[in-house]
Design an enzyme around this catalytic site. Structure first.
Site, PDB file in Angstrom:
ATOM      1  N   ASP A  42       0.774  -1.184  -0.039  1.00  0.00           N
ATOM      2  CA  ASP A  42      -0.063  -0.179   0.081  1.00  0.00           C
ATOM      3  C   ASP A  42       0.898   1.090  -0.034  1.00  0.00           C
ATOM      4  OD1 ASP A  42      -2.797  -1.168   2.152  1.00  0.00           O
ATOM      5  OD2 ASP A  42      -2.032  -1.805   0.067  1.00  0.00           O
ATOM      6  N   ASP A  46       0.588   4.099  -2.463  1.00  0.00           N
ATOM      7  CA  ASP A  46       0.418   5.779  -2.384  1.00  0.00           C
ATOM      8  C   ASP A  46       1.219   6.620  -2.641  1.00  0.00           C
ATOM      9  OD1 ASP A  46      -1.553   4.770  -0.739  1.00  0.00           O
ATOM     10  OD2 ASP A  46      -0.920   4.726   1.193  1.00  0.00           O
ATOM     11  N   SER A  91     -10.354 -11.239  15.372  1.00  0.00           N
ATOM     12  CA  SER A  91      -8.876 -11.515  15.005  1.00  0.00           C
ATOM     13  C   SER A  91      -8.241 -12.318  16.016  1.00  0.00           C
ATOM     14  CB  SER A  91      -8.111 -10.614  14.257  1.00  0.00           C
ATOM     15  OG  SER A  91      -8.359  -9.579  15.132  1.00  0.00           O
ATOM     16  N   GLU A 125      -4.101 -26.239  16.498  1.00  0.00           N
ATOM     17  CA  GLU A 125      -4.247 -26.714  15.467  1.00  0.00           C
ATOM     18  C   GLU A 125      -3.581 -25.524  14.490  1.00  0.00           C
ATOM     19  OE1 GLU A 125      -8.077 -25.256  16.701  1.00  0.00           O
ATOM     20  OE2 GLU A 125      -8.832 -24.469  14.713  1.00  0.00           O
ATOM     21  N   LYS A 127      -2.805 -22.991  11.680  1.00  0.00           N
ATOM     22  CA  LYS A 127      -3.563 -21.610  11.362  1.00  0.00           C
ATOM     23  C   LYS A 127      -3.426 -21.563   9.765  1.00  0.00           C
ATOM     24  CE  LYS A 127      -3.648 -16.705  12.361  1.00  0.00           C
ATOM     25  NZ  LYS A 127      -3.721 -16.009  10.976  1.00  0.00           N
ATOM     26  N   ASP A 129      -3.717 -20.428   5.947  1.00  0.00           N
ATOM     27  CA  ASP A 129      -3.658 -18.993   5.317  1.00  0.00           C
ATOM     28  C   ASP A 129      -4.740 -18.794   4.000  1.00  0.00           C
ATOM     29  OD1 ASP A 129      -2.460 -16.710   4.869  1.00  0.00           O
ATOM     30  OD2 ASP A 129      -0.573 -17.218   4.182  1.00  0.00           O
ATOM     31  N   ARG A 148     -15.607 -12.394   5.993  1.00  0.00           N
ATOM     32  CA  ARG A 148     -15.300 -11.373   7.266  1.00  0.00           C
ATOM     33  C   ARG A 148     -15.573 -10.096   7.075  1.00  0.00           C
ATOM     34  NH1 ARG A 148     -10.970  -9.077  10.216  1.00  0.00           N
ATOM     35  NH2 ARG A 148     -11.047  -9.313  12.229  1.00  0.00           N
ATOM     36  N   GLU A 184     -12.214 -21.504   7.499  1.00  0.00           N
ATOM     37  CA  GLU A 184     -11.079 -20.899   6.738  1.00  0.00           C
ATOM     38  C   GLU A 184     -11.567 -21.652   5.030  1.00  0.00           C
ATOM     39  OE1 GLU A 184      -9.597 -18.638   8.236  1.00  0.00           O
ATOM     40  OE2 GLU A 184      -7.755 -17.745   6.999  1.00  0.00           O
ATOM     41  N   TYR A 236     -13.662 -24.365  11.995  1.00  0.00           N
ATOM     42  CA  TYR A 236     -12.930 -24.303  13.276  1.00  0.00           C
ATOM     43  C   TYR A 236     -13.703 -23.352  14.442  1.00  0.00           C
ATOM     44  CZ  TYR A 236     -10.999 -20.219  11.030  1.00  0.00           C
ATOM     45  OH  TYR A 236     -10.889 -19.057  10.208  1.00  0.00           O
ATOM     46  N   LYS A 325       2.928 -17.652  15.587  1.00  0.00           N
ATOM     47  CA  LYS A 325       3.197 -17.596  13.955  1.00  0.00           C
ATOM     48  C   LYS A 325       4.676 -18.175  13.754  1.00  0.00           C
ATOM     49  CE  LYS A 325       0.067 -14.893  12.092  1.00  0.00           C
ATOM     50  NZ  LYS A 325       0.400 -13.732  11.574  1.00  0.00           N
ATOM     51  N   CYS A 419      10.767  19.234   6.890  1.00  0.00           N
ATOM     52  CA  CYS A 419       9.754  18.386   6.386  1.00  0.00           C
ATOM     53  C   CYS A 419       9.942  18.407   4.730  1.00  0.00           C
ATOM     54  CB  CYS A 419       8.589  19.132   6.638  1.00  0.00           C
ATOM     55  SG  CYS A 419       7.194  18.217   5.918  1.00  0.00           S
ATOM     56  N   CYS A 422       6.914  20.488   3.297  1.00  0.00           N
ATOM     57  CA  CYS A 422       6.746  21.883   3.269  1.00  0.00           C
ATOM     58  C   CYS A 422       7.976  22.557   3.689  1.00  0.00           C
ATOM     59  CB  CYS A 422       5.712  22.291   4.171  1.00  0.00           C
ATOM     60  SG  CYS A 422       5.948  21.954   5.849  1.00  0.00           S
ATOM     61  N   CYS A 443       7.236  17.269  11.699  1.00  0.00           N
ATOM     62  CA  CYS A 443       7.242  18.620  11.067  1.00  0.00           C
ATOM     63  C   CYS A 443       6.588  19.522  12.121  1.00  0.00           C
ATOM     64  CB  CYS A 443       6.532  18.437   9.727  1.00  0.00           C
ATOM     65  SG  CYS A 443       5.933  19.902   8.925  1.00  0.00           S
ATOM     66  N   CYS A 449       1.214  22.479   7.089  1.00  0.00           N
ATOM     67  CA  CYS A 449       1.730  21.990   6.190  1.00  0.00           C
ATOM     68  C   CYS A 449       1.096  20.978   5.463  1.00  0.00           C
ATOM     69  CB  CYS A 449       2.737  20.616   6.930  1.00  0.00           C
ATOM     70  SG  CYS A 449       3.354  19.563   6.062  1.00  0.00           S
TER      71      CYS A 449
HETATM   72  S1  IVH Z   1     -10.042 -18.944  15.136  1.00  0.00           S
HETATM   73  C1  IVH Z   1     -12.323 -15.958  17.566  1.00  0.00           C
HETATM   74  N1  IVH Z   1      -8.599 -20.870  14.013  1.00  0.00           N
HETATM   75  O1  IVH Z   1      -6.842 -16.436  11.449  1.00  0.00           O
HETATM   76  C2  IVH Z   1     -11.345 -16.587  17.062  1.00  0.00           C
HETATM   77  N2  IVH Z   1      -8.530 -18.832  13.018  1.00  0.00           N
HETATM   78  O2  IVH Z   1      -5.828 -14.034  12.936  1.00  0.00           O
HETATM   79  C3  IVH Z   1     -11.589 -16.979  15.364  1.00  0.00           C
HETATM   80  N3  IVH Z   1      -7.399 -18.413  11.109  1.00  0.00           N
HETATM   81  O3  IVH Z   1      -9.607 -14.360  11.095  1.00  0.00           O
HETATM   82  C4  IVH Z   1     -10.403 -17.465  14.603  1.00  0.00           C
HETATM   83  N4  IVH Z   1      -6.924 -20.806  10.860  1.00  0.00           N
HETATM   84  O4  IVH Z   1      -9.100 -16.257   9.180  1.00  0.00           O
HETATM   85  C5  IVH Z   1      -8.931 -19.659  14.113  1.00  0.00           C
HETATM   86  N5  IVH Z   1      -7.783 -22.488  12.933  1.00  0.00           N
HETATM   87  C6  IVH Z   1      -7.783 -21.365  13.137  1.00  0.00           C
HETATM   88  C7  IVH Z   1      -7.673 -20.515  12.184  1.00  0.00           C
HETATM   89  C8  IVH Z   1      -7.869 -19.078  12.158  1.00  0.00           C
HETATM   90  C9  IVH Z   1      -6.909 -19.412  10.282  1.00  0.00           C
HETATM   91  C10 IVH Z   1      -7.635 -17.081  10.547  1.00  0.00           C
HETATM   92  C11 IVH Z   1      -9.107 -16.585  10.449  1.00  0.00           C
HETATM   93  C12 IVH Z   1      -9.052 -15.386  11.294  1.00  0.00           C
HETATM   94  C13 IVH Z   1      -7.342 -15.100  11.458  1.00  0.00           C
HETATM   95  C14 IVH Z   1      -7.151 -14.412  12.840  1.00  0.00           C
END
Ligand code: IVH
Length: 703
Positions: A42, A46, A91, A125, A127, A129, A148, A184, A236, A325, A419, A422, A443, A449
């Protein structure tokens, strides 16, 4: 993009550069809005837009051609109906090491005041992507599917979701009358590669990674396009459930989803302690290359749903879950230049311009350098080979310079003291608390500005603030340059001034009677706006959307907020405490609120604005709750919940929690050992109840 100041360009050079930029921007717009496949960050986009606009300002003769370029700044080509999520889609907070996972578990235990010897089970479990989606089943039949979006409101993608084979149209067995399944949507690696091969063969752009491909495939107006792409799903989580809960644990819920015929991830495991949680992370990390789909970490969740409920949320993430992560992906490239950008608060931010490089599947050509100390500390120099890192959704960062490969002529970077927008002095203020210079150079010109003034106006009109359609970044820069809109209030007098003016807006390049009528209409619609948006739009430092909502909820009106902030500025301890007592507001945020209302020109602008705009109070969080809108004090030792938990629960129910009893207090919840506050309550005739009575009163409302 050239880095020559626009004033140094000849008209011909300007035309050539401008035309090239216009083409590039148009291509990026399509990649971003229509293909969900941006190839630049982004910030870089920009910067291109800024350069494009600067060229237009310096060479007005280019304006004529600009109007033909309708594609620049094009709105998303696709429109879906909006769906409001009855239970927001949240999230996750992130953790990056074994230690942080242990700290997360410790925080959970502390919040619940959990005995040391007793274990708390967590699920672990992968995560995934992809992109999250909420599927609403009524009497076991799929009714709607929504993305979402911003967590509160998503897009209706039902027709497209129906083309995903692993998502059943009908659920099996005993199913609650209404159940929203969340999970997901993702694209498997093989399907991603095959899709890109097809795209390439058809001469169409390829997707940068499976996540973008999944998003681009789901957000198609024509569901036959989605049907031609193979998408998959893992369940999930859940939203609204009407009827009997299938289980009282997280793992039990996921098992129930599986029995209903929904795909669930086979690597979901119940862990008894931190060691097992870490071990499962290692196992998933090991399996990652052979899973056949992209994952970016491991998610841990408290298994017991009653405990999840007690833990609740902080801002946008549950206290009962965290995402561990995977370590960031790194690559080496050349630092071509360091650009200095000026933000809304005047902060000068250095941005590294890099030779484009693929880092873990995404092409990176910009990275943040944070501030001048960071540049000095890392001693990064223009021309250096640098190590670039991407971690999750975070903006790419420069980790270090590779000193052995430094060119002989590379000099230490001199951070400007002027700056770039300006020319005013840019200084580092002293932090009043530490006496040290702040890390950010700002600035000093304030709204004089142009960069700051336009950035603030852009923020004011932006989607999550006033959301004025037709008043985007480009328009604001144009109106600002011509002196038509220099302060927020000007937006609301634009129509009236235009009526009196001989130089009509409709005659401007790129405008016509219809677009001007639409703009005025959009502005008129915003004469009434929700209080939280209004507060967010003011651009008070550190006040983001969540804090703005909390302030709106707590104060109910701008006048109340202003009164307390001004009082706090005059050393009103109680007023200060009222601010810092609000969940999520600490002394720094409170300080910037006080500073904002301490500035005369802000108060003037606010007053002028209020002549045109009526902020509407937010809907109560839980209007049906017996304590919503009430001010509550907890005192004495509580036995069934910790003090943090009590506060979080009361706030969730729409109440305000205060630390001291006054006439304004509605209710005191007193445990054993309550002292002077009980006295104060009696003196002020405030109702006092026990902890048990509190639970009786809020009863089933504690969600
Ligand atoms: S639980 C209230 N479980 O990660 C919690 N999220 O950073 C609801 N995601 O928006 C999320 N795998 O899109 C959960 N095993 C998993 C996941 C998961 C991927 C994503 C999901 C969420 C984002 C949060």
């Amino acid at each position: 993009m050239s880095h020559q100041p626009v004033e140094h360009l000849s008209p011909l050079e300007a035309r050539i550069e401008w035309q090239k930029l216009a083409d590039e921007i148009a291509a990026h717009d399509i990649r971003y809005h229509q293909k969900d496949a941006p190839t630049i960050s982004d910030a870089e986009y920009d910067a291109m837009r800024r350069r494009y606009d600067a060229l237009l300002v310096a060479f007005p003769e280019l304006q004529k051609e600009a109007s033909a370029l309708t594609r620049v700044g094009a709105k998303p080509a696709e429109k879906f109906a909006k769906v409001k999520h009855a239970v927001p889609m949240l999230s996750l907070a992130n953790t990056f090491s074994d230690e942080e996972v242990a700290e997360f578990v410790e925080r959970v235990r502390r919040f619940l005041d959990w005995p040391d010897q007793k274990e708390i089970a967590f699920t672990a479990e992968p995560k995934i992507d992809g992109l999250s989606c909420s599927l609403r089943y009524e009497n076991g039949v799929l009714k709607t599917a929504a993305t979402r979006g911003d967590g509160e409101e998503g897009e209706d993608v039902t027709a497209n979701v129906r083309t995903i084979r692993s998502i059943p149209e009908k659920l099996h067995g005993d199913v609650p009358a209404v159940i929203e399944i969340r999970g997901e949507i993702y694209m498997a690696t093989d399907d991603f590669i095959a899709l890109n091969e097809r795209q390439e063969a058809d001469g169409r752009p390829v997707f940068a990674n499976p996540r973008n491909a999944a998003a681009g495939s789901l957000r198609q107006l024509d569901s036959s396009v989605t049907a031609s792409r193979t998408l998959k799903f893992f369940a999930y989580a859940w939203g609204v459930i009407e009827g009997e809960m299938p289980s009282n644990t997280q793992s039990g819920m996921v098992d129930a989803f599986k029995r209903m015929g929904l795909p669930t991830n086979p690597l979901t495991k119940l862990c008894a302690d931190v060691d097992e949680m870490v071990a499962h992370y290692r196992l998933i990390e090991e399996k990652r290359p052979t899973l056949g789909y992209d994952i970016d970490g491991v998610v841990y969740k408290v298994d017991d749903l009653a405990l999840q409920q007690r833990l609740g949320f902080i801002a946008r993430s549950p206290r009962w879950a965290t995402a561990r992560k995977f370590p960031a992906e790194q690559a080496r490239t050349i630092l071509l230049d360091i650009d200095i950008q000026v933000g809304r608060t005047g902060a000068l931010t250095p941005v590294a311009k890099l030779q484009p490089i693929n880092v873990g599947g995404v092409v990176v050509s910009n990275a943040t350098l944070h501030n001048e100390d960071e540049i000095a500390r890392k001693d990064v120099r223009i021309g250096d080979t640098v190590i670039v890192q991407r971690a999750g959704d975070v903006i790419p960062q420069i980790v270090a310079a590779v000193i052995e490969q430094r060119p002989a002529h590379a000099k230490p970077f001199q951070f400007p003291h002027q700056c770039p927008a300006c020319g005013s002095h840019a200084v580092r203020e002293t932090d009043p608390k530490t006496g040290e210079p702040e890390s950010v150079r700002r600035c000093t010109a304030g709204l004089i500005c142009p960069a700051q003034a336009t950035e603030r106006l852009k923020h004011f009109a932006s989607r999550n603030a006033f959301d004025i359609e037709g008043l985007g970044d480009k328009q604001i820069e144009g109106f600002y340059a011509d002196g038509l809109i220099t302060r927020p209030r000007d937006i609301f007098t634009l129509e009236e001034r235009d009526a009196r003016s001989l130089k009509k807006l409709k005659d401007r390049e790129g405008y016509g009677a219809l677009s001007v009528a639409k703009l005025f209409d959009a502005i008129r619609q915003r004469k009434s706006v929700s209080l939280n948006r209004f507060i967010f739009a003011l651009g008070i430092r550190h006040v983001g959307e969540t804090t703005a909502k909390q302030l709106a909820r707590h104060f109910g009106s701008i006048e109340n907020l202003q009164q307390v902030a001004i009082k706090a500025g005059h050393d009103g301890e109680a007023a200060k405490a009222e601010l810092t007592d609000i969940d999520g507001i600490g002394p720094i945020v409170a300080g910037s609120i006080v500073d904002f209302f301490g500035e005369t020109h802000n108060l003037e602008e606010l007053e002028a604005l209020m002549q045109h705009v009526t902020p509407e109070p937010m809907e109560a969080v839980a209007s049906a709750s017996p304590v919503s809108g009430k001010t509550i004090v907890f005192t004495g030792s509580l036995e069934r919940m910790t003090r943090d938990e009590a506060k979080a629960m009361a706030e969730r129910l729409g109440a305000k929690v205060s630390g001291s009893v006054s006439k304004k207090t509605d209710l005191v919840v007193a445990g054993p050992g309550a002292g002077s506050k009980l006295e104060d309550a009696r003196k002020n005739g405030v109702e006092v109840i026990s902890e048990d009575e509190w639970f009786e009163r809020v009863g089933g409302q504690s969600k």
